[in-house]
Design a protein around this motif. Structure first.
Motif, PDB file in Angstrom:
ATOM      1  N   LYS A   9      70.766 -21.163  22.102  1.00 42.93           N
ATOM      2  CA  LYS A   9      71.210 -19.990  22.852  1.00 42.93           C
ATOM      3  C   LYS A   9      71.784 -19.035  21.800  1.00 42.93           C
ATOM      4  O   LYS A   9      72.692 -19.411  21.062  1.00 42.93           O
ATOM      5  CB  LYS A   9      72.259 -20.402  23.877  1.00 42.93           C
ATOM      6  N   GLN A  11      72.914 -15.037  20.055  1.00 42.99           N
ATOM      7  CA  GLN A  11      73.475 -13.701  20.238  1.00 42.99           C
ATOM      8  C   GLN A  11      72.618 -12.690  19.480  1.00 42.99           C
ATOM      9  O   GLN A  11      72.249 -11.664  20.010  1.00 42.99           O
ATOM     10  CB  GLN A  11      74.911 -13.673  19.730  1.00 42.99           C
ATOM     11  N   LYS A  28      55.608 -16.293  27.823  1.00 37.63           N
ATOM     12  CA  LYS A  28      56.913 -16.946  27.745  1.00 37.63           C
ATOM     13  C   LYS A  28      57.973 -16.094  27.077  1.00 37.63           C
ATOM     14  O   LYS A  28      59.129 -16.487  27.011  1.00 37.63           O
ATOM     15  CB  LYS A  28      56.772 -18.277  27.024  1.00 37.63           C
ATOM     16  N   GLY A  29      57.615 -14.941  26.522  1.00 33.90           N
ATOM     17  CA  GLY A  29      58.587 -14.076  25.858  1.00 33.90           C
ATOM     18  C   GLY A  29      58.002 -13.442  24.616  1.00 33.90           C
ATOM     19  O   GLY A  29      56.793 -13.324  24.458  1.00 33.90           O
ATOM     20  N   ALA A  65      62.959 -16.119  24.523  1.00 31.35           N
ATOM     21  CA  ALA A  65      62.912 -15.887  25.968  1.00 31.35           C
ATOM     22  C   ALA A  65      64.331 -15.755  26.486  1.00 31.35           C
ATOM     23  O   ALA A  65      65.140 -16.665  26.320  1.00 31.35           O
ATOM     24  CB  ALA A  65      62.194 -17.036  26.660  1.00 31.35           C
ATOM     25  N   ASN A  66      64.617 -14.606  27.089  1.00 29.52           N
ATOM     26  CA  ASN A  66      65.961 -14.299  27.590  1.00 29.52           C
ATOM     27  C   ASN A  66      66.959 -14.421  26.444  1.00 29.52           C
ATOM     28  O   ASN A  66      66.851 -13.705  25.485  1.00 29.52           O
ATOM     29  CB  ASN A  66      66.321 -15.182  28.782  1.00 29.52           C
ATOM     30  N   ASP A  67      67.912 -15.337  26.517  1.00 30.58           N
ATOM     31  CA  ASP A  67      68.909 -15.477  25.458  1.00 30.58           C
ATOM     32  C   ASP A  67      68.757 -16.803  24.709  1.00 30.58           C
ATOM     33  O   ASP A  67      69.705 -17.308  24.126  1.00 30.58           O
ATOM     34  CB  ASP A  67      70.317 -15.345  26.025  1.00 30.58           C
ATOM     35  N   THR A  68      67.536 -17.355  24.714  1.00 27.77           N
ATOM     36  CA  THR A  68      67.279 -18.635  24.061  1.00 27.77           C
ATOM     37  C   THR A  68      66.084 -18.510  23.119  1.00 27.77           C
ATOM     38  O   THR A  68      65.108 -17.838  23.428  1.00 27.77           O
ATOM     39  CB  THR A  68      66.984 -19.730  25.115  1.00 27.77           C
TER      40      THR A  68
END
Length: 76
Positions: A9, A11, A28-29, A65-68
């Motif tokens: 995860k 930043q 998937k991102g 993907a998102n924050d991962t």
């Protein structure tokens, strides 16, 4: 070198030497492919602010993907 599957995860992500990576967008991102032999470098700052440098072997993909972030690599 011992590579293992990493799921972090994050930043922020910094690709060291941007010319050693290719970028694309998939289902998937965002995908970053390592182009340098034997590995490319990526710096990941996790959610608690700690920064770590990883080696990603050539022709392997980093998926954001998102924050991962998901990738096969090793801690440098």
């Amino acid at each position: 070198m011992v590579y293992s599957y990493q799921v972090i995860k994050f930043q922020t992500i910094s690709l060291v030497q941007g010319t050693h990576w290719s970028q694309s967008v998939g289902d998937k991102g965002i995908l970053y492919k390592s182009l340098k032999d034997p590995f490319s470098k990526i710096i990941i700052q996790n959610a608690n602010g700690s920064k770590k440098l990883f080696h990603v072997p050539k022709d392997r993909t980093v998926v954001v993907a998102n924050d991962t972030v998901h990738f096969l690599g090793e801690l440098a």
